[in-house]
Write an enzyme that holds these catalytic residues in place. Structure first.
Site, PDB file in Angstrom:
ATOM      1  N   ASP A  47     -16.080  -1.834   1.512  1.00 27.95           N
ATOM      2  CA  ASP A  47     -14.648  -2.119   1.396  1.00 27.95           C
ATOM      3  C   ASP A  47     -13.931  -1.963   2.732  1.00 27.95           C
ATOM      4  OD1 ASP A  47     -14.752  -2.676  -1.255  1.00 27.95           O
ATOM      5  OD2 ASP A  47     -13.946  -0.764  -1.947  1.00 27.95           O
ATOM      6  N   LYS A  86     -10.691  -5.639   0.363  1.00 27.51           N
ATOM      7  CA  LYS A  86      -9.445  -6.224  -0.128  1.00 27.51           C
ATOM      8  C   LYS A  86      -8.285  -5.608   0.628  1.00 27.51           C
ATOM      9  CE  LYS A  86     -11.276  -6.514  -4.836  1.00 27.51           C
ATOM     10  NZ  LYS A  86     -12.471  -5.674  -4.586  1.00 27.51           N
ATOM     11  N   GLY A  91     -12.980   6.652  -0.563  1.00 27.51           N
ATOM     12  CA  GLY A  91     -12.601   7.636  -1.577  1.00 27.51           C
ATOM     13  C   GLY A  91     -13.658   7.788  -2.645  1.00 27.51           C
ATOM     14  N   MET A 118      -1.815   3.294  -2.937  1.00 25.25           N
ATOM     15  CA  MET A 118      -1.426   1.888  -2.753  1.00 25.25           C
ATOM     16  C   MET A 118       0.064   1.674  -3.038  1.00 25.25           C
ATOM     17  SD  MET A 118      -4.809   0.201  -4.536  1.00 25.25           S
ATOM     18  CE  MET A 118      -4.766   1.358  -5.900  1.00 25.25           C
TER      19      MET A 118
END
Length: 474
Positions: A249, A271, A303, A384
């Protein structure tokens, strides 16, 4: 290379140990573990050494060393503080072509004792050639943490099936592939989990049904933590080092990615806001595709994979295709970033509970249950939420959270360029508008943020490197 690493088979072999104190005791313990018949010569033999010899059919001779004691011995160790005696032992042994070790005297040694990692029957020796024994011990301690103790059991189980594997696979290459899959795959993980009998049954089934040309791999869903590679778990590192393919990621730090196996195929599937390199459905398909090619696949996530990481969605796909998988938790960003910012998530005087909340739902809205987020004595952590911060703050105030509630943004937490911005629900959006801290970032709301000024420790480390964190007080 000053010394050639060799392993002596000492079972039932005769060894002479000169000296009867604590240093001699340490060497005697190693010799007895290796199955040697140990003879000790010394003017005085300490009680613990005498007991050890009695337990292992050894012999203690109280008296003066003489060269005839070397007859029929294949190894000799001098462990005394008498330098002339140590030199005599050395020259007598060399004259008879018997390997000799004089403790703490490298020049008098024809062999040295390495620092040992014992996973019998797997044994690892680390030597500095006598020049830096403390360094060798430090390296041993590091290897001890990397190598599970169950590797010894794994080696014993593998040895039990060696002949059957030779009979089943006609070529060396097919045997190599088989053993690589056994020793690095789900069978090995069963042994590490203490399920030896199940592992043995799986090997037997694999031998009975194995087609070397068509093998199914395995997927490891690994939490890469918040960015600092030292916060990885041992298991995460081990699986990363054996992966054939790594799908990673955007939140995986370069330092963590660098710890993957050097020749693994690295595929970026990250992403970012309004920019998905590979959609989630495509990631699921890649996991299935590579596993069906017989490869070991690491799905590496920042994470923890089960905390806003879509790990459950990926595992559902793997389950549908009958692909073996396992999950390795990682330190989630909320825990790591708050710790590195000196903001406890709970504290008896400030907060008795904590909520982890995504600041953005699947439909791009912030339609959260704000009534649940405004309770007193509670810490709220938004993942986020950087781009929706003004809406989140306004909604919490609208639902009854005091505008003066302390709040903080932690940007790139645990990394060298970590920055912490503090304010209140009312002021933080404007402070961020001016500071423009970059993602990835967490937002923490609650009275615990007040502790940042007194408990901040990592920030002082950053300041020492002339990396000034952004900080604003309410």
């Amino acid at each position: 290379m000053d010394y050639l690493p060799l392993f002596f088979k000492l079972t039932h072999q005769k060894v002479l140990l000169v000296g009867g104190g604590n240093i001699a005791l340490r060497k005697a313990k190693l010799l007895c573990r290796a199955g040697a018949h140990v003879t000790v010569i010394s003017h005085k033999v300490c009680d613990d050494l005498q007991d050890l010899l009695d337990e292992n059919q050894g012999t203690a001779i109280v008296g003066e060393y003489h060269a005839a004691l070397l007859d029929d011995k294949i190894l000799v160790i001098a462990a005394t503080d008498d330098n002339p005696l140590n030199e005599r032992v050395h020259f007598d042994a060399v004259e008879r072509n018997i390997p000799v070790n004089v403790v703490d005297s490298p020049k008098l040694c024809t062999f040295v004792f390495p620092a040992i990692v014992d996973r019998s029957p797997v044994v690892i020796g680390i030597s500095s050639g006598g020049s830096a024994p403390v360094l060798a011990r430090l390296l041993r301690a590091r290897l001890e943490t990397w190598i599970p103790k169950s590797y010894g059991k794994l080696a014993s189980i593998a040895n039990h099936f060696r002949d059957q594997v030779k009979e089943t696979f006609s070529t060396v290459n097919h045997r190599r592939v088989f053993w690589e899959n056994v020793l690095q795959g789900q069978i090995a993980e069963k042994v590490f989990a203490g399920r030896d009998e199940e592992a043995a049954r799986m090997i037997a089934d694999k031998l009975a049904n194995e087609d070397p040309e068509h093998q199914v791999g395995e997927v490891y869903l690994v939490g890469g933590g918040p960015g600092d590679p030292e916060l990885l778990t041992f298991k995460a590192l081990r699986l990363m080092q054996q992966a054939d393919v790594v799908l990673y990621d955007a939140l995986v730090s370069p330092e963590v990615l660098d710890l993957c196996r050097r020749d693994a195929d690295l595929i970026f599937v990250g992403k970012k806001r309004d920019n998905h390199a590979v959609p989630q459905e495509g990631i699921n398909e890649l996991l299935v595709k590579h596993a069906k090619l017989g490869q070991r696949v690491v799905r590496l996530k920042g994470g923890d994979p089960f905390v806003f990481g879509r790990g459950g969605e990926e595992l559902q796909t793997l389950k549908e295709h009958n692909i073996p998988f396992q999950v390795v938790p990682g330190i989630t960003a909320a825990s790591a970033c708050s710790t590195f910012a000196g903001i406890p998530l709970t504290h008896r005087n400030y907060a008795q509970s904590v909520k982890f909340v995504t600041g953005q739902l699947k439909n791009r809205t912030t339609d959260l249950n704000f009534n649940e987020l405004v309770h007193p004595n509670q810490t709220v952590v938004f993942y986020m939420g950087l781009h929706t911060l003004p809406k989140l703050a306004a909604k919490m105030i609208e639902h009854g959270k005091p505008a003066s509630t302390p709040a903080a943004i932690i940007s790139r937490g645990t990394s060298a360029d970590q920055k912490v911005l503090t304010g209140t629900l009312d002021t933080l959006p404007q402070l961020q508008e001016e500071a423009k801290l970059p993602a990835p970032a967490l937002i923490i709301v609650g009275e615990v943020v007040e502790l940042h000024e007194n408990l901040s420790w990592f920030g002082e480390e950053v300041l020492a490197q002339n990396l000034t964190p952004v900080k604003a007080e309410p």
